[in-house]
Motif scaffolding. Structure first.
Motif, PDB file in Angstrom:
ATOM      1  N   ASP A 144       1.059  -1.751  -0.375  1.00  0.00           N
ATOM      2  CA  ASP A 144      -0.470   0.242  -0.025  1.00  0.00           C
ATOM      3  C   ASP A 144       1.212   1.401   0.257  1.00  0.00           C
ATOM      4  O   ASP A 144       0.976   1.347   0.890  1.00  0.00           O
ATOM      5  CB  ASP A 144      -0.968  -0.221   1.356  1.00  0.00           C
ATOM      6  CG  ASP A 144      -1.200   1.231   1.238  1.00  0.00           C
ATOM      7  OD1 ASP A 144      -1.488   1.966   0.290  1.00  0.00           O
ATOM      8  OD2 ASP A 144      -2.958   1.093   2.471  1.00  0.00           O
ATOM      9  N   ASP A 146       1.100   4.129  -0.757  1.00  0.00           N
ATOM     10  CA  ASP A 146      -0.067   5.434  -0.565  1.00  0.00           C
ATOM     11  C   ASP A 146      -0.017   5.128   1.165  1.00  0.00           C
ATOM     12  O   ASP A 146       0.907   6.280   1.524  1.00  0.00           O
ATOM     13  CB  ASP A 146      -2.076   5.638  -0.423  1.00  0.00           C
ATOM     14  CG  ASP A 146      -1.718   5.558  -2.385  1.00  0.00           C
ATOM     15  OD1 ASP A 146      -0.531   5.952  -2.967  1.00  0.00           O
ATOM     16  OD2 ASP A 146      -3.345   5.435  -2.326  1.00  0.00           O
ATOM     17  N   LYS A 147       0.174   4.266   1.961  1.00  0.00           N
ATOM     18  CA  LYS A 147       0.320   4.597   3.041  1.00  0.00           C
ATOM     19  C   LYS A 147       1.811   4.558   3.706  1.00  0.00           C
ATOM     20  O   LYS A 147       1.939   5.198   4.726  1.00  0.00           O
ATOM     21  CB  LYS A 147       0.013   3.259   3.810  1.00  0.00           C
ATOM     22  CG  LYS A 147      -0.650   3.545   5.368  1.00  0.00           C
ATOM     23  CD  LYS A 147      -1.151   2.118   6.065  1.00  0.00           C
ATOM     24  CE  LYS A 147      -2.475   1.863   5.804  1.00  0.00           C
ATOM     25  NZ  LYS A 147      -2.945   0.569   6.005  1.00  0.00           N
ATOM     26  N   TYR A 150       2.818   8.170   2.683  1.00  0.00           N
ATOM     27  CA  TYR A 150       1.697   9.507   3.269  1.00  0.00           C
ATOM     28  C   TYR A 150       2.812   9.477   5.187  1.00  0.00           C
ATOM     29  O   TYR A 150       3.588  10.318   5.189  1.00  0.00           O
ATOM     30  CB  TYR A 150       0.583   8.773   4.048  1.00  0.00           C
ATOM     31  CG  TYR A 150       0.545   9.619   5.187  1.00  0.00           C
ATOM     32  CD1 TYR A 150      -0.174  11.139   4.117  1.00  0.00           C
ATOM     33  CD2 TYR A 150      -0.362   9.228   6.308  1.00  0.00           C
ATOM     34  CE1 TYR A 150      -1.337  11.354   5.495  1.00  0.00           C
ATOM     35  CE2 TYR A 150      -0.278  10.347   7.217  1.00  0.00           C
ATOM     36  CZ  TYR A 150      -0.983  11.758   6.414  1.00  0.00           C
ATOM     37  OH  TYR A 150      -1.422  12.885   7.591  1.00  0.00           O
ATOM     38  N   SER A 151       3.663   8.485   5.322  1.00  0.00           N
ATOM     39  CA  SER A 151       4.156   7.666   7.040  1.00  0.00           C
ATOM     40  C   SER A 151       5.299   8.585   6.437  1.00  0.00           C
ATOM     41  O   SER A 151       5.633   9.578   7.445  1.00  0.00           O
ATOM     42  CB  SER A 151       3.901   6.366   7.352  1.00  0.00           C
ATOM     43  OG  SER A 151       2.908   5.880   7.133  1.00  0.00           O
ATOM     44  N   TRP A 167      -3.485  11.045  -0.567  1.00  0.00           N
ATOM     45  CA  TRP A 167      -2.986  10.439   0.575  1.00  0.00           C
ATOM     46  C   TRP A 167      -4.036  10.026   1.968  1.00  0.00           C
ATOM     47  O   TRP A 167      -3.508  10.555   2.802  1.00  0.00           O
ATOM     48  CB  TRP A 167      -1.500  10.681   0.754  1.00  0.00           C
ATOM     49  CG  TRP A 167      -1.167  10.124  -0.486  1.00  0.00           C
ATOM     50  CD1 TRP A 167      -0.719   9.293  -1.438  1.00  0.00           C
ATOM     51  CD2 TRP A 167       0.816  10.155  -1.083  1.00  0.00           C
ATOM     52  NE1 TRP A 167       0.825   9.303  -2.582  1.00  0.00           N
ATOM     53  CE2 TRP A 167       1.105   9.463  -1.669  1.00  0.00           C
ATOM     54  CE3 TRP A 167       1.999  11.291  -0.238  1.00  0.00           C
ATOM     55  CZ2 TRP A 167       2.900  10.328  -2.375  1.00  0.00           C
ATOM     56  CZ3 TRP A 167       2.921  11.320  -0.204  1.00  0.00           C
ATOM     57  CH2 TRP A 167       3.215  10.875  -1.423  1.00  0.00           C
TER      58      TRP A 167
END
Length: 167
Positions: A144, A146-147, A150-151, A167
Motif C-alpha cells: 500500500d 499510499d500509506k 504518507y507515513s 494520500w
C-alpha cells in the motif's frame, strides 16, 4: 559450524540444522555470513524465516556486502530476503545499495519493495525516488504505497501535493 556444513549438503534442513543456524545468530558467528546468504537461494519454507532472523540479527557491513548481489535476483523470494536484510541493516552502505538497485530495475514490484526499505531507513534520497515512482503512473502491486509514502512524508515533516488529497 559442523552441523550447518553437514546440513548444507542435504536437500532440506532438519530441525537440528535450523537450531544450529539460530544458535549461530545468538553467538554472532559472522564468519558464517557467506554460507547464510547463499542459503537464501534455497526454497525452504522452514529455513527462510530462521535464516532471515539470524542474518538480520548479525547487523554488519559484511552482511550488507554479502546480500548486495542478490538485491536484483529475479527469484522473488531471494530478492525480498536481500531487501529485508538491507532494510534492517540500517547502514549508509545498505541505503546506497538500495538506491542503486532502484535505479537499475524496471520491475514495479521491485521498485515498491526497495522504496519500502528506503522509507523505513528514512533515507532523504527516497523523496526523489518516490516522485519517480509516482511519475511512472503504474499501480502498486505488493504494498500500500499510499500509506508508506504518507507515513514517510509525515515522519520527515515534509509536504507533498498528494498529501492531503490522494494520500
Amino acid at each position: 559450524r559442523l552441523v550447518i556444513s553437514d546440513e548444507i549438503q542435504e536437500d532440506y534442513f532438519s530441525s537440528n540444522g535450523l537450531m544450529a543456524i539460530y544458535a549461530a545468530g545468538v553467538m554472532q558467528l559472522e564468519d558464517l555470513i557467506p554460507q547464510f546468504v547463499e542459503l537464501m537461494t534455497r526454497d525452504e519454507d522452514t529455513l527462510t524465516p530462521i535464516l532471515l532472523e539470524t542474518m538480520i540479527g548479525l547487523q554488519s557491513d559484511q552482511l550488507v556486502q554479502a546480500a548486495a548481489p542478490y538485491i536484483l535476483d529475479s527469484k522473488n523470494g531471494v530478492f525480498i530476503s536481500a531487501c529485508m536484510i538491507l532494510k534492517e541493516a540500517k547502514t549508509p552502505e545498505a541505503e546506497k545499495i538500495l538506491i542503486d538497485a532502484y535505479n537499475r530495475t524496471a520491475d514495479i514490484e521491485m521498485k515498491e519493495t526497495i522504496l519500502d526499505a528506503l522509507t523505513s531507513l528514512l533515507s532523504p534520497q527516497a523523496f526523489n525516488l518516490i516522485d519517480d515512482f509516482l511519475g511512472q503512473n503504474k499501480t502498486a502491486i505488493a504494498f500500500d504505497t499510499d500509506k508508506i509514502f504518507y507515513s514517510y512524508y509525515k515522519a520527515k515533516a515534509k509536504e507533498h501535493p498528494l498529501l492531503g488529497t490522494k494520500w
